[in-house]
Design an enzyme around this catalytic site. Structure first.
Site, PDB file in Angstrom:
ATOM      1  N   HIS A  69       0.744  -1.171   0.119  1.00 53.53           N
ATOM      2  CA  HIS A  69       0.169   0.022  -0.004  1.00 53.53           C
ATOM      3  C   HIS A  69       1.031   1.315  -0.127  1.00 53.53           C
ATOM      4  O   HIS A  69       2.135   1.354  -0.499  1.00 53.53           O
ATOM      5  CB  HIS A  69      -0.949  -0.395   1.226  1.00 53.53           C
ATOM      6  CG  HIS A  69      -1.407  -1.430   1.277  1.00 53.53           C
ATOM      7  ND1 HIS A  69      -2.595  -1.823   0.485  1.00 53.53           N
ATOM      8  CD2 HIS A  69      -1.534  -2.469   2.198  1.00 53.53           C
ATOM      9  CE1 HIS A  69      -2.892  -2.947   0.855  1.00 53.53           C
ATOM     10  NE2 HIS A  69      -2.237  -3.368   1.804  1.00 53.53           N
ATOM     11  N   GLU A 106      -2.334   0.386   7.996  1.00 51.99           N
ATOM     12  CA  GLU A 106      -1.358  -0.675   7.384  1.00 51.99           C
ATOM     13  C   GLU A 106      -0.174  -0.100   6.317  1.00 51.99           C
ATOM     14  O   GLU A 106       1.077  -0.521   6.685  1.00 51.99           O
ATOM     15  CB  GLU A 106      -2.182  -1.879   6.558  1.00 51.99           C
ATOM     16  CG  GLU A 106      -1.173  -2.783   6.152  1.00 51.99           C
ATOM     17  CD  GLU A 106      -2.210  -3.723   4.893  1.00 51.99           C
ATOM     18  OE1 GLU A 106      -3.154  -3.617   4.791  1.00 51.99           O
ATOM     19  OE2 GLU A 106      -1.423  -4.784   4.570  1.00 51.99           O
ATOM     20  N   HIS A 161       2.600  -6.942   4.597  1.00 49.47           N
ATOM     21  CA  HIS A 161       1.159  -6.694   4.970  1.00 49.47           C
ATOM     22  C   HIS A 161       0.995  -6.941   6.290  1.00 49.47           C
ATOM     23  O   HIS A 161       1.418  -7.567   7.179  1.00 49.47           O
ATOM     24  CB  HIS A 161       0.307  -7.360   4.010  1.00 49.47           C
ATOM     25  CG  HIS A 161       0.397  -7.073   2.532  1.00 49.47           C
ATOM     26  ND1 HIS A 161      -0.245  -6.100   1.838  1.00 49.47           N
ATOM     27  CD2 HIS A 161       1.486  -7.301   1.511  1.00 49.47           C
ATOM     28  CE1 HIS A 161       0.143  -5.960   0.514  1.00 49.47           C
ATOM     29  NE2 HIS A 161       1.279  -6.649   0.363  1.00 49.47           N
ATOM     30  N   GLU A 239       1.521 -11.803   5.966  1.00 47.12           N
ATOM     31  CA  GLU A 239       0.654 -11.016   6.700  1.00 47.12           C
ATOM     32  C   GLU A 239       0.867 -10.986   8.051  1.00 47.12           C
ATOM     33  O   GLU A 239       0.630 -12.170   8.615  1.00 47.12           O
ATOM     34  CB  GLU A 239      -0.803 -11.466   6.392  1.00 47.12           C
ATOM     35  CG  GLU A 239      -1.425 -11.508   5.262  1.00 47.12           C
ATOM     36  CD  GLU A 239      -1.867 -10.251   4.450  1.00 47.12           C
ATOM     37  OE1 GLU A 239      -1.622  -9.098   5.240  1.00 47.12           O
ATOM     38  OE2 GLU A 239      -2.376 -10.203   3.636  1.00 47.12           O
TER      39      GLU A 239
END
Ligand SMILES: [Zn+2]
Length: 274
Positions: A69, A106, A161, A239
């Site tokens: 992101h 995030e 992430h 993650e």
């Protein structure tokens, strides 16, 4: 929390609508509420790539770190919502990612971890390339992120992430590329070795449990992620925890824990690359 009351309703909506952050579903509209900064944000990585270090166990190795992101995505939805081809389907160019209930986004988490990981790898002699130069920009698209790893001829690519799953789930998981025949055949096996090394190092280094809500034993294989489908170099996603889960969020919001994450990822990369 007083200053953020206006945002709490929006955050509740975000929680209800949140999807796995790796991009299975386009992100929901960004909240306009102010965002609480992390307790002690690191300056993040310096832009661009580093010179290849002399000596060290990773001398001559190239590692691409992909901090998921970007801080400017939310304000540029038209750009990041644009669909791009990831071979097995079409996905948004990028997403805004998730955030903790207290507002730690995030994109800031992934940027901070990348900033801690980069010097650890460089100290071992690796050349490190980041897929974005700061945490204020837009994108780049998942297709471009994959291309950066390919062009750098990365020996390993790690996409960082934090997940946005249902709040009851917790723990971490590593996502490895499934076979997309004719496209990523060559990286499936080495990426699995990379994933196994990172899973082990992360489990040992952070003591985070395997995800209770995704994958199995901390591992998942997917064929819907552009970053994996389009990579020609060994690549995995991690993650690091579920940012919507209160326990994981509390840990991920602490700088000392992010340092442990970085140390663990460095150890996993070293194990794979040695
Ligand atoms: Zn994400």
């Amino acid at each position: 929390m007083g200053a953020f009351l206006a945002g709490s309703a929006v955050l509740a909506t975000l929680a209800a609508l949140s999807a796995a952050c790796a991009g299975a579903v386009p992100a929901v509209r960004e909240a306009k509420a102010p965002v609480a900064p992390p307790a002690a944000a690191s300056a993040g990585p310096s832009a661009g790539s580093s010179p290849t270090g002399r000596g060290g166990p990773l001398a001559g190795k190239v590692v691409v770190i992909d901090p998921g992101h970007n801080g400017g995505n939310a304000a540029h939805r038209e750009e990041i919502d644009r669909l791009v081809d990831v071979i097995t389907g079409r996905k948004p160019c990028n997403t805004i990612g998730t955030r903790t209930r207290s507002g730690y986004p995030e994109h800031a988490f992934t940027w901070d971890v990348a900033g801690r990981l980069k010097p650890l790898l460089e100290a071992m002699g690796a050349k490190v390339v980041l897929t974005r130069p700061d945490d204020k920009g837009v994108g780049p698209c998942i297709t471009e992120r994959a291309a950066i790893g390919n062009e750098a001829r990365a020996d390993a690519v790690v996409s960082i992430h934090g997940d946005g799953a249902a709040e009851s789930g917790h723990g971490f998981h590593v996502i490895m590329p499934g076979l997309v025949a004719g496209h990523n055949d060559a990286i499936v096996r080495p990426s699995r070795r990379l994933g196994l090394a990172i899973r082990k190092a992360y489990r040992v280094g952070t003591r985070m449990p395997y995800a209770t809500y995704a994958g199995r034993d901390g591992l998942q294989t997917r064929t819907d992620l552009g970053g994996l489908n389009l990579s020609k170099r060994p690549a995995v996603f991690i993650e690091c925890g579920n940012m919507r889960n209160s326990r994981d969020a509390a840990r991920m919001s602490k700088p000392a824990f992010r340092e442990r994450i970085a140390t663990s990822l460095a150890a996993g990369l070293r194990q794979y690359l040695r």
